[in-house]
Design a protein around this motif. Structure first.
Motif, PDB file in Angstrom:
ATOM      1  N   GLN A   1       1.446   6.914  -6.929  1.00  0.00           N
ATOM      2  CA  GLN A   1       0.420   7.901  -7.252  1.00  0.00           C
ATOM      3  C   GLN A   1       0.922   9.316  -7.000  1.00  0.00           C
ATOM      4  O   GLN A   1       0.676  10.234  -7.786  1.00  0.00           O
ATOM      5  CB  GLN A   1      -0.830   7.634  -6.416  1.00  0.00           C
ATOM      6  CG  GLN A   1      -1.544   6.345  -6.744  1.00  0.00           C
ATOM      7  CD  GLN A   1      -2.630   6.008  -5.737  1.00  0.00           C
ATOM      8  OE1 GLN A   1      -2.905   6.796  -4.813  1.00  0.00           O
ATOM      9  NE2 GLN A   1      -3.242   4.851  -5.879  1.00  0.00           N
ATOM     10  N   LEU A   2       1.638   9.476  -5.902  1.00  0.00           N
ATOM     11  CA  LEU A   2       2.177  10.799  -5.579  1.00  0.00           C
ATOM     12  C   LEU A   2       3.218  11.240  -6.602  1.00  0.00           C
ATOM     13  O   LEU A   2       3.263  12.414  -6.994  1.00  0.00           O
ATOM     14  CB  LEU A   2       2.791  10.776  -4.176  1.00  0.00           C
ATOM     15  CG  LEU A   2       1.802  10.623  -3.025  1.00  0.00           C
ATOM     16  CD1 LEU A   2       2.540  10.327  -1.730  1.00  0.00           C
ATOM     17  CD2 LEU A   2       0.945  11.869  -2.882  1.00  0.00           C
TER      18      LEU A   2
ATOM     19  N   HIS B   1      -0.725  11.272   3.093  1.00  0.00           N
ATOM     20  CA  HIS B   1      -1.433  10.475   2.095  1.00  0.00           C
ATOM     21  C   HIS B   1      -1.426   8.987   2.411  1.00  0.00           C
ATOM     22  O   HIS B   1      -2.005   8.195   1.675  1.00  0.00           O
ATOM     23  CB  HIS B   1      -0.794  10.684   0.716  1.00  0.00           C
ATOM     24  CG  HIS B   1      -0.782  12.112   0.272  1.00  0.00           C
ATOM     25  ND1 HIS B   1      -1.890  12.745  -0.236  1.00  0.00           N
ATOM     26  CD2 HIS B   1       0.207  13.051   0.285  1.00  0.00           C
ATOM     27  CE1 HIS B   1      -1.590  13.998  -0.535  1.00  0.00           C
ATOM     28  NE2 HIS B   1      -0.322  14.204  -0.232  1.00  0.00           N
ATOM     29  N   TYR B   2      -0.763   8.585   3.479  1.00  0.00           N
ATOM     30  CA  TYR B   2      -0.601   7.166   3.791  1.00  0.00           C
ATOM     31  C   TYR B   2      -1.503   6.732   4.941  1.00  0.00           C
ATOM     32  O   TYR B   2      -1.932   7.549   5.763  1.00  0.00           O
ATOM     33  CB  TYR B   2       0.866   6.884   4.150  1.00  0.00           C
ATOM     34  CG  TYR B   2       1.817   7.143   3.016  1.00  0.00           C
ATOM     35  CD1 TYR B   2       2.007   6.195   2.028  1.00  0.00           C
ATOM     36  CD2 TYR B   2       2.515   8.351   2.927  1.00  0.00           C
ATOM     37  CE1 TYR B   2       2.872   6.433   0.963  1.00  0.00           C
ATOM     38  CE2 TYR B   2       3.385   8.599   1.873  1.00  0.00           C
ATOM     39  CZ  TYR B   2       3.553   7.637   0.890  1.00  0.00           C
ATOM     40  OH  TYR B   2       4.412   7.879  -0.159  1.00  0.00           O
ATOM     41  N   SER B   3      -1.782   5.440   4.995  1.00  0.00           N
ATOM     42  CA  SER B   3      -2.605   4.883   6.068  1.00  0.00           C
ATOM     43  C   SER B   3      -1.874   4.992   7.402  1.00  0.00           C
ATOM     44  O   SER B   3      -0.651   5.180   7.448  1.00  0.00           O
ATOM     45  CB  SER B   3      -2.914   3.412   5.788  1.00  0.00           C
ATOM     46  OG  SER B   3      -1.725   2.631   5.893  1.00  0.00           O
TER      47      SER B   3
ATOM     48  N   ARG C   1       0.790   4.005  -3.116  1.00  0.00           N
ATOM     49  CA  ARG C   1       0.509   5.420  -2.907  1.00  0.00           C
ATOM     50  C   ARG C   1       1.696   6.285  -3.304  1.00  0.00           C
ATOM     51  O   ARG C   1       1.531   7.372  -3.863  1.00  0.00           O
ATOM     52  CB  ARG C   1       0.131   5.666  -1.444  1.00  0.00           C
ATOM     53  CG  ARG C   1      -0.249   7.112  -1.118  1.00  0.00           C
ATOM     54  CD  ARG C   1      -1.283   7.690  -2.104  1.00  0.00           C
ATOM     55  NE  ARG C   1      -2.506   6.968  -2.123  1.00  0.00           N
ATOM     56  CZ  ARG C   1      -3.581   7.270  -1.383  1.00  0.00           C
ATOM     57  NH1 ARG C   1      -3.531   8.268  -0.546  1.00  0.00           N
ATOM     58  NH2 ARG C   1      -4.686   6.575  -1.516  1.00  0.00           N
ATOM     59  N   ARG C   2       2.908   5.825  -3.065  1.00  0.00           N
ATOM     60  CA  ARG C   2       4.097   6.569  -3.475  1.00  0.00           C
ATOM     61  C   ARG C   2       4.098   6.758  -4.989  1.00  0.00           C
ATOM     62  O   ARG C   2       4.429   7.839  -5.497  1.00  0.00           O
ATOM     63  CB  ARG C   2       5.357   5.821  -3.037  1.00  0.00           C
ATOM     64  CG  ARG C   2       6.667   6.510  -3.411  1.00  0.00           C
ATOM     65  CD  ARG C   2       7.842   5.619  -3.063  1.00  0.00           C
ATOM     66  NE  ARG C   2       7.751   4.346  -3.753  1.00  0.00           N
ATOM     67  CZ  ARG C   2       8.366   3.226  -3.370  1.00  0.00           C
ATOM     68  NH1 ARG C   2       9.121   3.225  -2.293  1.00  0.00           N
ATOM     69  NH2 ARG C   2       8.234   2.118  -4.056  1.00  0.00           N
TER      70      ARG C   2
ATOM     71  N   SER D   1       0.832  -1.211   0.000  1.00  0.00           N
ATOM     72  CA  SER D   1       0.000   0.000   0.000  1.00  0.00           C
ATOM     73  C   SER D   1       0.864   1.257   0.000  1.00  0.00           C
ATOM     74  O   SER D   1       0.527   2.257  -0.640  1.00  0.00           O
ATOM     75  CB  SER D   1      -0.938  -0.005   1.212  1.00  0.00           C
ATOM     76  OG  SER D   1      -0.211  -0.084   2.422  1.00  0.00           O
ATOM     77  N   TYR D   2       1.990   1.212   0.716  1.00  0.00           N
ATOM     78  CA  TYR D   2       2.906   2.352   0.719  1.00  0.00           C
ATOM     79  C   TYR D   2       3.470   2.562  -0.687  1.00  0.00           C
ATOM     80  O   TYR D   2       3.505   3.683  -1.199  1.00  0.00           O
ATOM     81  CB  TYR D   2       4.039   2.126   1.722  1.00  0.00           C
ATOM     82  CG  TYR D   2       5.113   3.197   1.688  1.00  0.00           C
ATOM     83  CD1 TYR D   2       5.017   4.323   2.499  1.00  0.00           C
ATOM     84  CD2 TYR D   2       6.211   3.095   0.826  1.00  0.00           C
ATOM     85  CE1 TYR D   2       5.991   5.314   2.460  1.00  0.00           C
ATOM     86  CE2 TYR D   2       7.186   4.076   0.788  1.00  0.00           C
ATOM     87  CZ  TYR D   2       7.070   5.180   1.606  1.00  0.00           C
ATOM     88  OH  TYR D   2       8.027   6.160   1.547  1.00  0.00           O
TER      89      TYR D   2
ATOM     90  N   ASP E   1       0.948   2.545   7.611  1.00  0.00           N
ATOM     91  CA  ASP E   1       2.134   2.922   6.841  1.00  0.00           C
ATOM     92  C   ASP E   1       2.849   4.123   7.452  1.00  0.00           C
ATOM     93  O   ASP E   1       4.087   4.226   7.368  1.00  0.00           O
ATOM     94  CB  ASP E   1       1.755   3.204   5.386  1.00  0.00           C
ATOM     95  CG  ASP E   1       1.453   1.934   4.611  1.00  0.00           C
ATOM     96  OD1 ASP E   1       1.956   0.865   5.003  1.00  0.00           O
ATOM     97  OD2 ASP E   1       0.703   1.993   3.611  1.00  0.00           O
TER      98      ASP E   1
ATOM     99  N   PRO F   1      -3.578  13.026  -4.648  1.00  0.00           N
ATOM    100  CA  PRO F   1      -4.168  11.798  -4.120  1.00  0.00           C
ATOM    101  C   PRO F   1      -4.720  12.049  -2.731  1.00  0.00           C
ATOM    102  O   PRO F   1      -4.189  12.853  -1.962  1.00  0.00           O
ATOM    103  CB  PRO F   1      -2.971  10.835  -4.088  1.00  0.00           C
ATOM    104  CG  PRO F   1      -2.067  11.333  -5.170  1.00  0.00           C
ATOM    105  CD  PRO F   1      -2.211  12.828  -5.141  1.00  0.00           C
TER     106      PRO F   1
END
Length: 260
Positions: free
Chosen positions: A12-13, A138-140, A9-10, A5-6, A143, A187
């Motif tokens: 996407q960023l 932007h991370y959970s 998202r990285r 997941s990290y 994360d 994001p």
């Protein structure tokens, strides 16, 4: 080791900051005219940057500082002017390019090493202080805690960063943010409560040597952000400045999902 997941998202960023909204973020991080809404974001970011910098020693000579998610390098420059050796890293090659263009001669004896890459890369080395302004929002929660644990294992002093609060106001800001053009949206951020953050930090063995020292909220129009300081137990604040008050709440968020 980072989670799937990290990594997702990285990616996407990287796409957003490097390809989708380069012009918008270039203007926001300059002194160019911007809309009334973005002016409040710019003011909020300036205030947050000053808060995080105020939590670092006034004299950073001989100290190594990581600016994790440095964007266009404004915070890195101020730290270097205090004498720090700064490693400034961002996933966006375009933002790093802007940072290099905007950074001229540095008065104060410090230096900046701008790098494109992951802020958790162990090859970046160890640091006296780590700063992560709006780069974790932007991370959970999972994360965020794991990222802090990885950075904490290589940090001798304090880590100062921002997280996104779970508030009714932020929910309204998210809804309003959807009215902006798609190209201007980052994001989504991932809000986390104070208790949730504290619980996750407590579960990380690699953070056992750190204590939550203080927090501070910045609220400026469409910018709502809380700074958090995790200080390694036994490390002291700069004796040349008075300690800042510790507000009761923890959290953070940037415009339409974040700012660099």
């Amino acid at each position: 080791m980072t989670s799937p997941s990290y990594a997702a998202r990285r990616g996407q960023l990287e796409t957003y900051f490097d390809r989708t909204a380069v012009e918008a973020w270039s203007r926001l991080t300059s002194d160019a005219p911007v809309s009334r809404v973005r002016a409040t974001v710019r003011a909020g970011r300036d205030a947050m940057r000053e808060t995080l910098l105020s939590w670092l020693p006034a004299d950073l000579s001989g100290r190594r500082v990581l600016d994790a998610g440095c964007g266009t390098g404004a915070l890195s420059l101020e730290a270097a002017r205090r004498g720090a050796t700064v490693v400034a890293v961002d996933v966006s090659p375009t933002l790093i390019g802007l940072a290099r263009e905007r950074t001229g001669a540095i008065a104060g004896g410090g230096s900046i090493d701008f790098r494109v890459g992951d802020m958790l890369d162990p090859d970046l080395g160890s640091f006296d202080h780590v700063v992560a302004m709006d780069s974790l929002i932007h991370y959970s929660g999972h994360d965020i805690a794991r990222a802090l644990a990885e950075l904490g294992g290589r940090t001798r002093g304090a880590m100062v960063f921002t997280v996104a609060p779970r508030t009714a106001l932020l929910t309204l800001m998210h809804a309003a943010g959807k009215l902006f053009p798609q190209a201007d949206r980052a994001p989504a951020i991932v809000p986390i409560t104070t208790r949730g953050l504290a619980r996750r930090i407590a579960r990380e063995p690699d953070l056992a040597g750190f204590a939550l020292a203080r927090t501070h909220r910045v609220n400026s129009g469409f910018y709502l952000s809380n700074a958090v300081e995790l200080r390694r137990c036994g490390s002291s604040a700069d004796p040349r400045r008075a300690p800042s008050p510790v507000p009761a709440r923890v959290g953070a968020a940037g415009p339409e999902g974040g700012a660099r």
